[in-house]
Design a protein around this motif. Structure first.
Motif, PDB file in Angstrom:
ATOM      1  N   SER A 214     -30.247  86.788 -91.413  1.00 53.98           N
ATOM      2  CA  SER A 214     -31.455  86.353 -92.108  1.00 53.98           C
ATOM      3  C   SER A 214     -32.306  85.546 -91.135  1.00 53.98           C
ATOM      4  CB  SER A 214     -31.055  85.487 -93.309  1.00 53.98           C
ATOM      5  OG  SER A 214     -32.186  84.912 -93.917  1.00 53.98           O
ATOM      6  N   ILE A 215     -33.611  85.753 -91.198  1.00 57.83           N
ATOM      7  CA  ILE A 215     -34.548  84.997 -90.361  1.00 57.83           C
ATOM      8  C   ILE A 215     -35.470  84.236 -91.301  1.00 57.83           C
ATOM      9  CG2 ILE A 215     -36.281  85.129 -88.530  1.00 57.83           C
ATOM     10  CD1 ILE A 215     -35.167  88.016 -87.992  1.00 57.83           C
ATOM     11  N   VAL A 216     -35.413  82.897 -91.256  1.00 55.44           N
ATOM     12  CA  VAL A 216     -36.140  82.088 -92.232  1.00 55.44           C
ATOM     13  C   VAL A 216     -37.026  81.066 -91.541  1.00 55.44           C
ATOM     14  CG1 VAL A 216     -34.210  82.347 -93.839  1.00 55.44           C
ATOM     15  CG2 VAL A 216     -34.385  80.253 -92.467  1.00 55.44           C
ATOM     16  N   ARG A 217     -38.007  80.593 -92.309  1.00 57.57           N
ATOM     17  CA  ARG A 217     -38.878  79.527 -91.820  1.00 57.57           C
ATOM     18  C   ARG A 217     -39.348  78.712 -93.016  1.00 57.57           C
ATOM     19  NH1 ARG A 217     -44.309  80.510 -88.209  1.00 57.57           N
ATOM     20  NH2 ARG A 217     -45.474  80.192 -90.127  1.00 57.57           N
ATOM     21  N   LEU A 266     -32.634  83.852 -99.118  1.00 56.66           N
ATOM     22  CA  LEU A 266     -32.586  83.352 -97.742  1.00 56.66           C
ATOM     23  C   LEU A 266     -31.236  83.610 -97.076  1.00 56.66           C
ATOM     24  CD1 LEU A 266     -34.301  79.847 -98.182  1.00 56.66           C
ATOM     25  CD2 LEU A 266     -35.360  81.981 -97.411  1.00 56.66           C
ATOM     26  N   ASP A 267     -30.265  84.088 -97.839  1.00 54.24           N
ATOM     27  CA  ASP A 267     -28.891  84.164 -97.353  1.00 54.24           C
ATOM     28  C   ASP A 267     -28.674  85.297 -96.362  1.00 54.24           C
ATOM     29  OD1 ASP A 267     -26.302  83.339 -97.079  1.00 54.24           O
ATOM     30  OD2 ASP A 267     -25.604  84.098 -99.020  1.00 54.24           O
ATOM     31  N   GLY A 268     -27.655  85.125 -95.551  1.00 58.97           N
ATOM     32  CA  GLY A 268     -27.174  86.128 -94.611  1.00 58.97           C
ATOM     33  C   GLY A 268     -25.895  85.617 -93.995  1.00 58.97           C
ATOM     34  N   ASP A 269     -25.174  86.491 -93.302  1.00 64.19           N
ATOM     35  CA  ASP A 269     -23.971  86.019 -92.600  1.00 64.19           C
ATOM     36  C   ASP A 269     -24.353  84.988 -91.541  1.00 64.19           C
ATOM     37  OD1 ASP A 269     -22.122  87.765 -93.978  1.00 64.19           O
ATOM     38  OD2 ASP A 269     -22.998  89.399 -92.814  1.00 64.19           O
ATOM     39  N   TYR A 270     -25.499  85.206 -90.935  1.00 65.26           N
ATOM     40  CA  TYR A 270     -26.122  84.232 -90.033  1.00 65.26           C
ATOM     41  C   TYR A 270     -27.518  83.962 -90.574  1.00 65.26           C
ATOM     42  CZ  TYR A 270     -22.593  85.105 -86.390  1.00 65.26           C
ATOM     43  OH  TYR A 270     -21.426  85.211 -85.669  1.00 65.26           O
ATOM     44  N   ILE A 271     -27.906  82.698 -90.622  1.00 63.75           N
ATOM     45  CA  ILE A 271     -29.263  82.330 -91.034  1.00 63.75           C
ATOM     46  C   ILE A 271     -29.942  81.703 -89.824  1.00 63.75           C
ATOM     47  CG2 ILE A 271     -30.684  80.976 -92.624  1.00 63.75           C
ATOM     48  CD1 ILE A 271     -28.281  80.945 -94.562  1.00 63.75           C
ATOM     49  N   GLY A 306     -21.061  77.853 -91.675  1.00 61.95           N
ATOM     50  CA  GLY A 306     -21.577  77.086 -90.544  1.00 61.95           C
ATOM     51  C   GLY A 306     -22.487  77.896 -89.637  1.00 61.95           C
ATOM     52  N   LYS A 307     -23.171  78.898 -90.203  1.00 60.36           N
ATOM     53  CA  LYS A 307     -24.014  79.782 -89.409  1.00 60.36           C
ATOM     54  C   LYS A 307     -25.503  79.644 -89.747  1.00 60.36           C
ATOM     55  CE  LYS A 307     -20.545  81.585 -87.204  1.00 60.36           C
ATOM     56  NZ  LYS A 307     -20.327  81.235 -85.756  1.00 60.36           N
ATOM     57  N   HIS A 308     -25.926  78.462 -90.187  1.00 61.00           N
ATOM     58  CA  HIS A 308     -27.355  78.162 -90.242  1.00 61.00           C
ATOM     59  C   HIS A 308     -27.725  77.601 -88.875  1.00 61.00           C
ATOM     60  CE1 HIS A 308     -30.686  75.101 -91.283  1.00 61.00           C
ATOM     61  NE2 HIS A 308     -31.236  76.297 -91.122  1.00 61.00           N
ATOM     62  N   ILE A 309     -28.487  78.372 -88.098  1.00 56.15           N
ATOM     63  CA  ILE A 309     -28.733  78.038 -86.695  1.00 56.15           C
ATOM     64  C   ILE A 309     -30.220  77.842 -86.464  1.00 56.15           C
ATOM     65  CG2 ILE A 309     -28.462  78.808 -84.312  1.00 56.15           C
ATOM     66  CD1 ILE A 309     -26.155  80.631 -85.357  1.00 56.15           C
ATOM     67  N   GLU A 310     -30.589  76.659 -86.011  1.00 57.96           N
ATOM     68  CA  GLU A 310     -31.980  76.374 -85.650  1.00 57.96           C
ATOM     69  C   GLU A 310     -32.191  76.849 -84.215  1.00 57.96           C
ATOM     70  OE1 GLU A 310     -32.755  72.237 -86.363  1.00 57.96           O
ATOM     71  OE2 GLU A 310     -31.884  72.300 -88.388  1.00 57.96           O
ATOM     72  N   VAL A 311     -33.000  77.886 -84.063  1.00 55.02           N
ATOM     73  CA  VAL A 311     -33.174  78.519 -82.750  1.00 55.02           C
ATOM     74  C   VAL A 311     -34.475  78.052 -82.101  1.00 55.02           C
ATOM     75  CG1 VAL A 311     -31.807  80.525 -83.406  1.00 55.02           C
ATOM     76  CG2 VAL A 311     -34.281  80.549 -83.781  1.00 55.02           C
ATOM     77  N   ASP A 312     -34.676  78.489 -80.870  1.00 56.46           N
ATOM     78  CA  ASP A 312     -35.895  78.162 -80.123  1.00 56.46           C
ATOM     79  C   ASP A 312     -37.069  78.931 -80.730  1.00 56.46           C
ATOM     80  OD1 ASP A 312     -37.982  77.838 -78.317  1.00 56.46           O
ATOM     81  OD2 ASP A 312     -36.739  78.147 -76.538  1.00 56.46           O
ATOM     82  N   ASP A 330     -30.802  86.715 -74.637  1.00 56.21           N
ATOM     83  CA  ASP A 330     -29.796  85.816 -74.042  1.00 56.21           C
ATOM     84  C   ASP A 330     -29.119  84.989 -75.140  1.00 56.21           C
ATOM     85  OD1 ASP A 330     -30.451  86.675 -71.479  1.00 56.21           O
ATOM     86  OD2 ASP A 330     -31.795  84.982 -71.079  1.00 56.21           O
ATOM     87  N   ASP A 331     -29.926  84.456 -76.058  1.00 57.33           N
ATOM     88  CA  ASP A 331     -29.386  83.646 -77.154  1.00 57.33           C
ATOM     89  C   ASP A 331     -28.488  84.476 -78.070  1.00 57.33           C
ATOM     90  OD1 ASP A 331     -30.821  81.480 -76.199  1.00 57.33           O
ATOM     91  OD2 ASP A 331     -32.415  81.634 -77.703  1.00 57.33           O
ATOM     92  N   VAL A 332     -28.907  85.694 -78.364  1.00 55.86           N
ATOM     93  CA  VAL A 332     -28.140  86.555 -79.277  1.00 55.86           C
ATOM     94  C   VAL A 332     -26.769  86.871 -78.687  1.00 55.86           C
ATOM     95  CG1 VAL A 332     -28.069  88.800 -80.423  1.00 55.86           C
ATOM     96  CG2 VAL A 332     -30.196  87.492 -80.388  1.00 55.86           C
ATOM     97  N   TYR A 333     -26.725  87.163 -77.387  1.00 58.16           N
ATOM     98  CA  TYR A 333     -25.428  87.331 -76.729  1.00 58.16           C
ATOM     99  C   TYR A 333     -24.541  86.114 -76.992  1.00 58.16           C
ATOM    100  CZ  TYR A 333     -26.068  91.445 -73.606  1.00 58.16           C
ATOM    101  OH  TYR A 333     -26.202  92.716 -73.089  1.00 58.16           O
TER     102      TYR A 333
END
Length: 339
Positions: A214-217, A266-271, A306-312, A330-333
């Motif tokens: 999931s990609i959220v803002r 908003l859910d996903g295995d990774y947010i 624990g996969k709500h990740i605030e990315v760049d 690079d981040d996804v790897y």
């Protein structure tokens, strides 16, 4: 004597006929050569017009709002959206003017060393037209969602190319490179990217086949949104990583949520969280805190795992070009532990 005269007349007639035949033959050869040269010239001109031969001559390019014809490789380029600023930097083309970055103004830190001396033209939503005129550009590159209304003014200033989708970095790279006469350089960047995507898929194997991201803002007006496509969304699609069913909305790039009763969307295995947080305006951070402190937030699978990740947010959303795409990859790897 009469016989002699008849013989001379016959000889003269044959000589004239021979000259005429030779003349006609030569004329045919000349026309054939001329026709061949003309055909060759037309083919060359067509190659230059389309950019198909990589030549430096005139080329006509179709774009989102029409066509643009360039007589030669541009030397004074103006760039009107962040994605194309990233792309020109990757192509090692320094524009004479460009719109400023959304954050880290005037230019994102990872681009700053490539932007020295470039005129800041304001935000991409409302570029400074007077400043553009003063720069005397020979090419302007904009994008449809931002610049459709001012396109008539832009094309009166200089030849103008408008891209279709602001977040479609590969198409933007290809069409931008064509206008910059850098087709081969763009092809190399895309080939390198394709190699990296293939490498990721090979190393990931089946490990991510059931993973949904999931990609959220969160927004300053108190709402939340998820991205159906967008810059990051198209990259996940290319990597073969799935999206939650609730986020597969046909014809939408983003979907806004105004009620926390919609939290499950908003859910996903990774947010992956691409919220823009400004130190000068706490409203967006307040919105995120409001949503993430709600009881329904803790029920989301991505949160529980624990996969709500605030990315760049810059490389995952705002910069929108080939350099940002590679940084995001690079981040996804790293996030999926693909080595």
């Amino acid at each position: 004597m009469k016989s002699f005269n008849m013989i001379m007349a016959l000889i003269l007639a044959l000589a004239v006929a021979g000259c005429t035949a030779n003349s006609n033959s030569a004329g045919t050869e000349n026309r054939g050569t001329e026709g061949g040269n003309t055909a060759k010239s037309v083919q060359a001109a067509e190659g230059e017009a389309t950019g198909g031969d990589g030549g430096q001559g005139p080329r006509t390019i179709e774009h989102a709002l029409g066509t643009v014809t360039l007589e030669k490789k541009p030397e004074r380029v103006v760039v009107l959206f962040n994605g194309m600023v990233d792309i020109t930097a990757a192509l090692e083309v320094k524009p004479v003017g460009a719109v400023e970055s959304w954050e880290q103004k005037p230019w994102y830190e990872f681009l700053r060393d490539k932007m020295e001396g470039v005129k800041d033209l304001g935000e991409e939503n409302q570029p400074n037209l007077e400043a553009i005129v003063a720069l005397k550009p020979d090419l302007i590159i904009g994008t449809k969602t931002r610049h459709e209304k001012i396109y008539p003014q832009l094309k009166d200033i200089a030849p103008t190319l408008i891209t279709e989708e602001i977040f479609d970095w590969k198409d933007n790279l290809e069409i931008g490179a064509k206008a910059l006469y850098m087709d081969e350089e763009a092809a190399k960047l895309i080939a390198d990217w394709d190699d990296r995507v293939a490498d990721f898929k090979t190393k990931a194997g089946d490990s991510l086949k059931d993973t949904e991201v999931s990609i959220v803002r969160f927004e300053k007006d108190g709402s939340a949104r998820f991205y159906v496509t967008g810059f990051a969304g198209t990259i996940f699609q290319e990597l073969g990583i799935g999206r939650p069913e609730a986020q597969r909305v046909e014809g939408k790039a983003v979907v806004n949520l105004t009620s926390k009763e919609q939290m499950a969307q908003l859910d996903g295995d990774y947010i992956f969280d691409i919220t823009r947080i400004s130190p000068d305006d706490p409203s967006t951070e307040n919105t995120r805190n409001d949503w993430t402190s709600h009881p329904l937030w803790s029920t989301l699978n991505g949160v529980k795992n624990g996969k709500h990740i605030e990315v760049d947010v810059i490389t995952w959303n705002l910069s929108g070009g080939v350099l940002a795409a590679n940084s995001m990859l690079d981040d996804v790897y790293a996030y999926f532990d693909i080595k």
